[in-house]
Design a protein around this motif. Structure first.
Motif, PDB file in Angstrom:
ATOM      1  N   LEU A  73      -0.495  -4.363  -0.429  1.00  0.00           N
ATOM      2  CA  LEU A  73      -1.386  -3.729  -1.395  1.00  0.00           C
ATOM      3  C   LEU A  73      -0.622  -2.906  -2.435  1.00  0.00           C
ATOM      4  O   LEU A  73      -0.992  -2.882  -3.615  1.00  0.00           O
ATOM      5  N   ALA A  74       0.408  -2.227  -1.995  1.00  0.00           N
ATOM      6  CA  ALA A  74       1.181  -1.363  -2.888  1.00  0.00           C
ATOM      7  C   ALA A  74       2.504  -1.018  -2.217  1.00  0.00           C
ATOM      8  O   ALA A  74       2.697  -1.266  -1.004  1.00  0.00           O
ATOM      9  N   ASP A  75       3.389  -0.428  -2.986  1.00  0.00           N
ATOM     10  CA  ASP A  75       4.662  -0.005  -2.436  1.00  0.00           C
ATOM     11  C   ASP A  75       4.441   1.144  -1.454  1.00  0.00           C
ATOM     12  O   ASP A  75       3.579   2.010  -1.667  1.00  0.00           O
ATOM     13  N   LEU A  76       5.219   1.163  -0.395  1.00  0.00           N
ATOM     14  CA  LEU A  76       5.047   2.201   0.628  1.00  0.00           C
ATOM     15  C   LEU A  76       5.240   3.603   0.063  1.00  0.00           C
ATOM     16  O   LEU A  76       4.691   4.579   0.608  1.00  0.00           O
ATOM     17  N   SER A  77       5.976   3.719  -0.998  1.00  0.00           N
ATOM     18  CA  SER A  77       6.230   5.039  -1.588  1.00  0.00           C
ATOM     19  C   SER A  77       4.966   5.661  -2.185  1.00  0.00           C
ATOM     20  O   SER A  77       4.925   6.876  -2.433  1.00  0.00           O
ATOM     21  N   VAL A  78       3.935   4.856  -2.407  1.00  0.00           N
ATOM     22  CA  VAL A  78       2.672   5.386  -2.947  1.00  0.00           C
ATOM     23  C   VAL A  78       2.071   6.397  -1.980  1.00  0.00           C
ATOM     24  O   VAL A  78       1.475   7.401  -2.383  1.00  0.00           O
ATOM     25  N   GLY A  79       2.199   6.141  -0.700  1.00  0.00           N
ATOM     26  CA  GLY A  79       1.727   7.085   0.314  1.00  0.00           C
ATOM     27  C   GLY A  79       0.235   6.972   0.604  1.00  0.00           C
ATOM     28  O   GLY A  79      -0.170   6.580   1.692  1.00  0.00           O
ATOM     29  N   ARG A  80      -0.596   7.315  -0.393  1.00  0.00           N
ATOM     30  CA  ARG A  80      -2.056   7.283  -0.243  1.00  0.00           C
ATOM     31  C   ARG A  80      -2.642   6.424  -1.356  1.00  0.00           C
ATOM     32  O   ARG A  80      -2.403   6.679  -2.539  1.00  0.00           O
ATOM     33  N   LEU A  81      -3.429   5.436  -0.956  1.00  0.00           N
ATOM     34  CA  LEU A  81      -3.944   4.451  -1.897  1.00  0.00           C
ATOM     35  C   LEU A  81      -5.466   4.383  -1.796  1.00  0.00           C
ATOM     36  O   LEU A  81      -6.002   4.095  -0.718  1.00  0.00           O
ATOM     37  N   PRO A  82      -6.204   4.627  -2.885  1.00  0.00           N
ATOM     38  CA  PRO A  82      -7.663   4.491  -2.840  1.00  0.00           C
ATOM     39  C   PRO A  82      -8.062   3.041  -2.541  1.00  0.00           C
ATOM     40  O   PRO A  82      -7.508   2.110  -3.138  1.00  0.00           O
TER      41      PRO A  82
END
Length: 330
Positions: free
Chosen positions: A216-225
């Motif tokens: 879904l996104a890079d792990l560095s995003v941390g929190r993803l809506p």
């Protein structure tokens, strides 16, 4: 002779006087009684007359039409109850609505009997996660290691898994659910719930495995809506399986359903009196603490209300035993 005639009258006067005194006393007594009879409350005389009026007041206080006043806040009327009301209307339960009360209220035992059904109505099966509903939250990530978790399914090569927030986990009701997760950037992934994300994980939150979050996104995003919905996947195993917990016997057992297409809402065992629903634990086993039904027929219900009966599953602790049934796809 004259002397004799003059001497006789005095005894007659004394006799008349003697008889007149009692007659006078009787007359006085009659007058006294008449006087008492004319007094208020007269005629009852003695101790009974003194207590007659209080006794009447006591009867009036316990008259069925005028129940004692109830302190404010209890929901019971403080004034007299109309004579047309049924006896039970004088003390309705807190949940009763007076305007909807039927003329004949079922007894508590009848209400208890009707609510203790072995096959719950479909509307009550899904719990917090309902088919067709969409949920909003955030996605975080964790190291899923071998894919095992609080649901006790065991290790798995498929690491497209997630931990459900503790509120929506709902004592393992979410275990085994397939969930479609969508991110705002358009990416999506399907994961299987195998774990519990403890507080402070918020309602709606999914803690995805690193492998799932990275899609879904890079792990560095941390929190993803994200938004997510329950699925009834077509890729489920052909049949579901049953596993008895370690330590199970004919005197105590724990049962678990494995490989089910749809979330399991209830598990029952057959007894001499019918079906008995077992209590679910937060580690995803259904327990029979007294051994009832261990090794006998099992009935499994999913969140859509479908019921499947399984027979011939022996008590073999920690052995995954396949059945011949699987829930339908929705």
């Amino acid at each position: 002779m004259k002397a004799t005639k003059h001497a006789a009258p005095p005894p007659n006067r004394r006799r008349g006087l003697v008889m007149g005194i009692p007659l006078a006393l009787v007359a006085v007594g009659v007058l006294v009684l008449l006087a008492f009879a004319l007094l208020p409350g007269g005629g009852s005389g003695g101790a009974g007359g003194a207590s007659a009026e209080p006794a009447a007041a006591s009867v009036a206080a316990t008259e069925p039409g005028t129940p004692p006043a109830t302190p404010p806040g209890t929901g019971t009327p403080t004034g007299p109850t109309p004579s047309t009301a049924p006896p039970s209307a004088a003390s309705p339960s807190p949940s009763a609505t007076p305007t909807r009360r039927p003329s004949a209220t079922p007894s508590p035992s009848a209400a208890t009997s009707s609510s203790a059904r072995t096959a719950p109505a479909p509307a009550s099966l899904s719990g917090r996660i309902k088919p067709g509903a969409s949920y909003q939250g955030v996605a975080t990530s964790y190291d899923a290691a071998d894919g095992n978790g609080a649901c006790s399914f065991g290790p798995s090569d498929d690491l497209m898994v997630a931990a459900m927030n503790h509120t929506d986990y709902e004592t393992s009701r979410a275990c085994g659910a397939s969930v479609l997760v969508r991110a705002a950037n358009g990416a999506s992934i399907t994961v299987r719930i195998v774990n519990d994300c403890p507080l402070p994980c918020a309602p709606g939150q999914l803690d995805l495995s690193h492998e799932a979050f990275a899609k879904l996104a890079d792990l560095s995003v941390g929190r993803l809506p994200i938004t997510w919905t329950l699925l009834s996947p077509g890729t489920a195993p052909d049949t579901m399986s049953i596993r008895y917990k370690v330590g199970s016997s004919q005197w105590w057992c724990g049962l678990q359903v494995v490989g089910h297409r749809n979330p399991v809402a209830a598990l029952e065992v057959r007894t001499g009196d019918g079906w008995r629903q077992l209590t679910r634990t937060d580690y995803n086993y259904f327990l029979s603490p007294d051994g009832t039904g261990c090794g006998g027929a099992i009935r499994i219900t999913d969140v859509y209300g479908e019921q499947l009966t399984v027979d011939g599953i022996a008590v073999k602790p920690d052995v995954v035993q396949p059945t011949r049934v699987q829930f339908a796809r929705h």
